[in-house]
Write a protein that holds these residues in place. Structure first.
Motif, short mmCIF file in Angstrom:
data_model
loop_
_atom_site.label_atom_id
_atom_site.label_comp_id
_atom_site.label_asym_id
_atom_site.label_seq_id
_atom_site.Cartn_x
_atom_site.Cartn_y
_atom_site.Cartn_z
N LEU A 213 0.83 -1.20 0.00
CA LEU A 213 0.00 0.00 0.00
C LEU A 213 0.87 1.25 0.00
N GLY A 214 1.97 1.22 0.75
CA GLY A 214 2.86 2.38 0.80
C GLY A 214 3.46 2.69 -0.56
N LEU A 215 3.80 1.64 -1.32
CA LEU A 215 4.34 1.84 -2.66
C LEU A 215 3.27 2.43 -3.57
N ALA A 216 2.06 1.92 -3.46
CA ALA A 216 0.96 2.43 -4.29
C ALA A 216 0.70 3.90 -3.99
N GLN A 217 0.82 4.29 -2.74
CA GLN A 217 0.64 5.69 -2.37
C GLN A 217 1.75 6.56 -2.94
N MET A 218 2.97 6.00 -2.97
CA MET A 218 4.08 6.74 -3.56
C MET A 218 3.86 6.94 -5.05
N TYR A 219 3.23 5.94 -5.70
CA TYR A 219 2.94 6.04 -7.13
C TYR A 219 2.18 7.32 -7.48
N ILE A 220 1.12 7.61 -6.72
CA ILE A 220 0.23 8.70 -7.11
C ILE A 220 0.77 10.08 -6.75
N TYR A 221 1.86 10.12 -5.99
CA TYR A 221 2.46 11.40 -5.65
C TYR A 221 3.75 11.65 -6.42
N ASP A 222 4.06 10.77 -7.35
CA ASP A 222 5.31 10.89 -8.10
C ASP A 222 4.99 10.88 -9.59
N GLU A 223 5.33 11.97 -10.28
CA GLU A 223 5.01 12.11 -11.69
C GLU A 223 5.66 11.03 -12.55
N ARG A 224 6.80 10.50 -12.09
CA ARG A 224 7.48 9.47 -12.88
C ARG A 224 6.64 8.20 -12.94
N PHE A 225 6.06 7.80 -11.80
CA PHE A 225 5.20 6.62 -11.79
C PHE A 225 3.92 6.88 -12.57
N ILE A 226 3.35 8.07 -12.36
CA ILE A 226 2.11 8.42 -13.06
C ILE A 226 2.32 8.35 -14.57
N SER A 227 3.44 8.92 -15.02
CA SER A 227 3.75 8.92 -16.44
C SER A 227 3.94 7.51 -16.96
N TYR A 228 4.61 6.66 -16.18
CA TYR A 228 4.92 5.30 -16.63
C TYR A 228 3.64 4.49 -16.83
N TYR A 229 2.80 4.41 -15.80
CA TYR A 229 1.60 3.59 -15.90
C TYR A 229 0.57 4.20 -16.85
N ASP A 230 0.45 5.53 -16.84
CA ASP A 230 -0.52 6.15 -17.75
C ASP A 230 -0.12 5.97 -19.21
N GLN A 231 1.17 5.96 -19.49
CA GLN A 231 1.62 5.74 -20.87
C GLN A 231 1.42 4.30 -21.30
N GLN A 232 1.66 3.37 -20.38
CA GLN A 232 1.54 1.95 -20.72
C GLN A 232 0.09 1.51 -20.87
N VAL A 233 -0.80 2.09 -20.06
CA VAL A 233 -2.18 1.60 -20.00
C VAL A 233 -3.19 2.64 -20.46
#
Length: 252
Positions: A213-233
């Motif tokens: 859950l902590g990693l998932a929370q980090m995802y939504i506060y970090d533009e790098r993760f947002i960009s990665y998953y949003d581009q892939q999916v």
């Protein structure tokens, strides 16, 4: 220096320089009445920085944010860029060596283990992870856990490496299907969270729902993760994944 002169000096096309002006990445220091753009030494130096970051595969928006940061220090940034490019060169050198060994193996000159065939790719996973997220994950999970995770990645077998790649592809496919349904608590959304857990298990020394859950929370506060998953999916994928993991960890 006019656009065409800067284009000749830098190797960047005049059209690209005009585009950089349009998106406020590289504004000329002056624009004459006839519309001619004029670039001073500061503009030329900024273009050099832009090209350095482009070589490191940074997106233009990321480069603009970095260069516009009030704490931007050219000397310190150059040192960091030097380190990143050195890592990239090391990876390419290792890749060339692996290709050369593979050619020699096919010609019957040497034997090559499966581990040797995939070592360079596993090392790249570790290097990219450290480059992009090293500081954050060390602060969040501690030095010991991070090093244990890297050790697990490096020691993956050929079958495990391929399985990890395939599992991520499956995760993206199921996440897209779950988003189409729109319910982050649905059975398919729970499957997405389970796939994500299994994907993490290839590198995590120990799984806990709190860390997940902590990693998932980090995802939504970090533009790098947002960009990665949003581009892939697709747009909104990172937030949907977070919400699915949140629901998943609450019932496990």
């Amino acid at each position: 220096m006019l656009v065409n002169e800067l284009a000749k000096l830098s190797g960047v096309s005049a059209r690209t320089l005009r585009y950089y002006d349009e998106i406020d990445l590289l504004k000329p220091s002056a624009v004459e009445q006839n519309g001619y753009r004029k670039y001073n030494q500061s503009d030329i130096d900024r273009l050099q920085q832009i090209l350095f970051y482009r070589e490191l595969d940074f997106k233009l928006e990321e480069i603009k944010n970095l260069l516009n940061d009030p704490n931007f220090e050219v000397k310190e940034v150059l040192k960091k860029q030097y380190g990143l490019i050195q890592k990239k060169r090391n990876y390419l050198d290792n890749l060339l060596e692996t290709i050369n060994q593979t050619i020699n193996m096919l010609e019957g000159d040497i034997k090559m283990t499966n581990e040797e065939k995939f070592k360079v790719f596993k090392n790249k996973l570790v290097e990219e992870n450290e480059q992009n997220y090293g500081q954050e994950i060390r602060e969040k999970y501690g030095e010991e856990q991070v090093e244990a995770s890297y050790g697990k990645l490096k020691n993956m077998s050929e079958e495990q490496y391929e399985a990890m790649q395939q599992l991520e592809k499956q995760l993206f496919e199921r996440l897209k299907e779950a988003m189409e349904q729109g319910d982050t608590t649905s059975a398919i959304a729970m499957e997405v969270a389970e796939l994500h857990k299994r994907w993490l298990s290839f590198s995590w020394a120990k799984y806990t729902k709190e860390a997940h859950l902590g990693l998932a929370q980090m995802y939504i506060y970090d533009e790098r993760f947002i960009s990665y998953y949003d581009q892939q999916v697709g747009k909104g994928a990172t937030l949907f994944l977070h919400d699915a993991i949140s629901a998943y960890t609450a019932i496990k």
